[in-house]
Scaffold this motif. Structure first.
Motif, PDB file in Angstrom:
ATOM      1  N   LEU A 142      -6.230  10.896  17.569  1.00 10.85           N
ATOM      2  CA  LEU A 142      -5.637  11.011  16.239  1.00 10.85           C
ATOM      3  C   LEU A 142      -4.510  12.033  16.297  1.00 10.85           C
ATOM      4  O   LEU A 142      -4.749  13.218  16.520  1.00 10.85           O
ATOM      5  N   ASP A 143      -3.287  11.565  16.095  1.00  6.88           N
ATOM      6  CA  ASP A 143      -2.108  12.420  16.206  1.00  6.88           C
ATOM      7  C   ASP A 143      -1.634  12.833  14.816  1.00  6.88           C
ATOM      8  O   ASP A 143      -0.880  12.125  14.164  1.00  6.88           O
ATOM      9  N   GLU A 144      -2.142  13.989  14.336  1.00 10.08           N
ATOM     10  CA  GLU A 144      -1.798  14.511  13.008  1.00 10.08           C
ATOM     11  C   GLU A 144      -1.872  13.420  11.942  1.00 10.08           C
ATOM     12  O   GLU A 144      -0.911  13.199  11.189  1.00 10.08           O
ATOM     13  N   PRO A 145      -2.997  12.721  11.835  1.00  4.53           N
ATOM     14  CA  PRO A 145      -3.070  11.556  10.949  1.00  4.53           C
ATOM     15  C   PRO A 145      -3.093  11.880   9.463  1.00  4.53           C
ATOM     16  O   PRO A 145      -2.933  10.980   8.640  1.00  4.53           O
ATOM     17  N   PHE A 146      -3.293  13.159   9.097  1.00  2.00           N
ATOM     18  CA  PHE A 146      -3.418  13.507   7.681  1.00  2.00           C
ATOM     19  C   PHE A 146      -2.203  14.245   7.127  1.00  2.00           C
ATOM     20  O   PHE A 146      -2.168  14.582   5.943  1.00  2.00           O
ATOM     21  N   SER A 147      -1.206  14.516   7.973  1.00  2.00           N
ATOM     22  CA  SER A 147      -0.116  15.390   7.555  1.00  2.00           C
ATOM     23  C   SER A 147       0.835  14.746   6.559  1.00  2.00           C
ATOM     24  O   SER A 147       1.548  15.444   5.850  1.00  2.00           O
ATOM     25  N   ASN A 148       0.865  13.426   6.472  1.00  4.79           N
ATOM     26  CA  ASN A 148       1.797  12.758   5.562  1.00  4.79           C
ATOM     27  C   ASN A 148       1.114  12.116   4.366  1.00  4.79           C
ATOM     28  O   ASN A 148       1.671  11.217   3.739  1.00  4.79           O
ATOM     29  N   VAL A 149      -0.091  12.575   4.061  1.00  2.85           N
ATOM     30  CA  VAL A 149      -0.783  12.065   2.882  1.00  2.85           C
ATOM     31  C   VAL A 149      -1.026  13.221   1.922  1.00  2.85           C
ATOM     32  O   VAL A 149      -0.970  14.390   2.301  1.00  2.85           O
ATOM     33  N   ASP A 150      -1.297  12.889   0.661  1.00  4.46           N
ATOM     34  CA  ASP A 150      -1.471  13.934  -0.339  1.00  4.46           C
ATOM     35  C   ASP A 150      -2.765  14.705  -0.072  1.00  4.46           C
ATOM     36  O   ASP A 150      -3.680  14.208   0.598  1.00  4.46           O
ATOM     37  N   PRO A 151      -2.855  15.955  -0.579  1.00  4.97           N
ATOM     38  CA  PRO A 151      -4.003  16.816  -0.250  1.00  4.97           C
ATOM     39  C   PRO A 151      -5.359  16.197  -0.569  1.00  4.97           C
ATOM     40  O   PRO A 151      -6.303  16.342   0.212  1.00  4.97           O
ATOM     41  N   LEU A 161       0.816  -1.213   0.000  1.00  2.00           N
ATOM     42  CA  LEU A 161       0.000   0.000   0.000  1.00  2.00           C
ATOM     43  C   LEU A 161       0.851   1.265   0.000  1.00  2.00           C
ATOM     44  O   LEU A 161       1.954   1.288   0.541  1.00  2.00           O
ATOM     45  N   SER A 162       0.296   2.331  -0.580  1.00  2.00           N
ATOM     46  CA  SER A 162       0.935   3.645  -0.519  1.00  2.00           C
ATOM     47  C   SER A 162       0.752   4.210   0.890  1.00  2.00           C
ATOM     48  O   SER A 162      -0.016   3.674   1.699  1.00  2.00           O
ATOM     49  N   ILE A 163       1.436   5.325   1.192  1.00  2.00           N
ATOM     50  CA  ILE A 163       1.322   5.904   2.529  1.00  2.00           C
ATOM     51  C   ILE A 163      -0.109   6.368   2.797  1.00  2.00           C
ATOM     52  O   ILE A 163      -0.615   6.235   3.934  1.00  2.00           O
ATOM     53  N   SER A 164      -0.800   6.911   1.773  1.00  2.00           N
ATOM     54  CA  SER A 164      -2.190   7.323   1.963  1.00  2.00           C
ATOM     55  C   SER A 164      -3.087   6.123   2.234  1.00  2.00           C
ATOM     56  O   SER A 164      -3.975   6.170   3.101  1.00  2.00           O
ATOM     57  N   GLU A 165      -2.859   5.035   1.502  1.00  2.00           N
ATOM     58  CA  GLU A 165      -3.651   3.818   1.705  1.00  2.00           C
ATOM     59  C   GLU A 165      -3.365   3.196   3.060  1.00  2.00           C
ATOM     60  O   GLU A 165      -4.275   2.675   3.721  1.00  2.00           O
ATOM     61  N   ARG A 166      -2.114   3.275   3.503  1.00  2.00           N
ATOM     62  CA  ARG A 166      -1.779   2.753   4.834  1.00  2.00           C
ATOM     63  C   ARG A 166      -2.459   3.563   5.924  1.00  2.00           C
ATOM     64  O   ARG A 166      -2.888   3.015   6.937  1.00  2.00           O
ATOM     65  N   GLN A 167      -2.564   4.873   5.717  1.00  3.80           N
ATOM     66  CA  GLN A 167      -3.220   5.683   6.734  1.00  3.80           C
ATOM     67  C   GLN A 167      -4.715   5.379   6.783  1.00  3.80           C
ATOM     68  O   GLN A 167      -5.322   5.372   7.860  1.00  3.80           O
ATOM     69  N   ARG A 168      -5.307   5.117   5.635  1.00  3.12           N
ATOM     70  CA  ARG A 168      -6.708   4.690   5.618  1.00  3.12           C
ATOM     71  C   ARG A 168      -6.879   3.393   6.394  1.00  3.12           C
ATOM     72  O   ARG A 168      -7.820   3.241   7.180  1.00  3.12           O
ATOM     73  N   LEU A 169      -5.951   2.464   6.173  1.00  2.00           N
ATOM     74  CA  LEU A 169      -6.003   1.180   6.876  1.00  2.00           C
ATOM     75  C   LEU A 169      -5.781   1.373   8.371  1.00  2.00           C
ATOM     76  O   LEU A 169      -6.446   0.740   9.202  1.00  2.00           O
ATOM     77  N   SER A 170      -4.869   2.260   8.728  1.00  2.00           N
ATOM     78  CA  SER A 170      -4.609   2.549  10.135  1.00  2.00           C
ATOM     79  C   SER A 170      -5.854   3.102  10.826  1.00  2.00           C
ATOM     80  O   SER A 170      -6.191   2.725  11.957  1.00  2.00           O
ATOM     81  N   LEU A 171      -6.573   3.988  10.141  1.00  2.70           N
ATOM     82  CA  LEU A 171      -7.812   4.532  10.685  1.00  2.70           C
ATOM     83  C   LEU A 171      -8.890   3.454  10.793  1.00  2.70           C
ATOM     84  O   LEU A 171      -9.616   3.375  11.799  1.00  2.70           O
TER      85      LEU A 171
END
Length: 365
Positions: free
Chosen positions: A159-168, A136-146
């Motif tokens: 949620l500790d800045e969960p969107f800061s490392n994904v694309d806009p 998975l990409s970093i954005s997809e991993r963050q979705r999975l993490s959520l």
């Protein structure tokens, strides 16, 4: 799901660095509350104390009246999503979501039912369940993490800045997923961010922090329209609130605001007249979108100024205007104002949008 009470929390590192300073906060049940502030303001330390990763040097933390100050993280019934997505890369997407449910002793049929209901909320298609998380990409991993965090019912979700490392684009989508699921299930969520735009759009309440303290805790609307200090007014907004140093002076029996080389306001707003500081020194604050600017003035009134910068930004024209030497303001004007760099313009501060601050304390009057 749960109310959280923080009482007089203090955390000091290396005996000298005060990360959190006598912080108290009441987080209501079923709301998204953002801890917002610049780097080093204490928001992450506060979050880590709520989650149990740090013990306060002083103070208490209670959830629904239960003192959890010294309880380890695994006894707090909380889920946490980090800035950098944490997933089991050698597991499938399905097994990542199933892990907390299996640890809770659920049977596989119930687990599958929950994952089938949770997956779409975070944009995870059932056809991808058996794919390895390592692909998975970093954005997809963050979705999975959520999805991993929200698959199981907890008292609190952090949620500790969960969107800061994904694309806009993914950032907007993930924020929408979180908001939608929270509105349905009324989870209590503590959202840690340095992004004022995320806090304003996602939160029910915002706690603005600086130097280990909470400066203001209120709804996004009130924090934006009625900041308690110049810092809060500047930190919220893009660009932030404009400030002009003034002295209250009487001219022909009318109390106005004198900025030295120009009159910032012919009349002090009525709501402030009885509350001005004894020395009369104040700071006039106004949002960029509330400043009136024209090329000709209105009836010969307005502050004569010079436009230093003009750039269309969407449906607005962003202007940087010099009122006097070292006195600059940002303006968001309608595009039909049609002001160009170098032109003389006329500026007015509408009374209903003016906020006054004490010049010494920088606190709202």
């Amino acid at each position: 799901m749960a109310s959280i009470s923080l009482k007089n929390l203090r955390k000091v590192y290396n005996k000298s660095v005060v990360a959190v300073d006598d912080l108290s906060l009441e987080i209501p049940d079923g709301l998204i509350v953002s801890l917002l502030g610049p780097s080093g303001c204490g928001k992450t330390t506060t979050m880590r104390m709520i989650a149990g990763f740090e013990a306060p040097d002083r103070g208490t933390i209670t959830v629904d009246g239960d003192d959890i100050t010294l309880k380890p993280p695994n006894q707090r019934n909380m889920s946490m999503v980090f800035q950098f997505p944490v997933v089991y890369t050698n597991f499938s997407i399905y097994d990542n979501m199933a892990t907390p449910l299996r640890n809770a002793g659920m049977d596989e049929e119930k687990i599958r039912e929950i994952i089938r209901a949770t997956s779409p909320e975070f944009g995870i298609d059932e056809g991808s369940w058996q794919e390895k998380a390592s692909n998975l990409s970093i954005s997809e991993r963050q979705r999975l993490s959520l999805a991993h965090a929200f698959a199981i019912e907890r008292n609190v979700y952090i949620l500790d800045e969960p969107f800061s490392n994904v694309d806009p684009k993914a950032r907007v989508r993930l924020a929408r997923y979180v908001r939608q699921i929270q509105q349905v299930k009324r989870h209590t969520i503590v959202f840690v961010t340095h992004s004022q735009s995320e806090a304003l759009t996602l939160s029910d309440r915002i706690a603005v922090m600086k130097d280990g303290k909470i400066l203001q805790f209120d709804t996004p609307e009130l924090i934006y329209t009625k900041p308690v200090s110049t810092f809060v007014g500047w930190f919220l907004g893009n660009p932030g609130m404009n400030y002009v140093k003034c002295t209250a002076r009487s001219r022909n029996g009318v109390l106005g605001l004198d900025a030295g080389s120009f009159v910032a306001a012919e009349r002090v707003p009525a709501t402030y007249q009885s509350r001005l500081p004894a020395d009369g020194n104040v700071i006039l604050g106004i949002r960029p979108e509330h400043i009136s600017v024209s090329r000709t003035g209105t009836g010969g009134t307005g502050i004569s100024a010079r436009c230093l910068f003009a750039e269309p930004v969407g449906s607005r024209l962003l202007l940087n205007i010099e009122l006097a030497k070292n006195v600059l303001v940002n303006v968001k004007a309608p595009t039909d104002v049609n002001v160009a760099k170098g032109e003389t313009v006329f500026v007015q501060f509408p009374e209903k949008h003016v906020i006054l601050f004490d010049a010494k304390t920088e606190q709202a009057i």
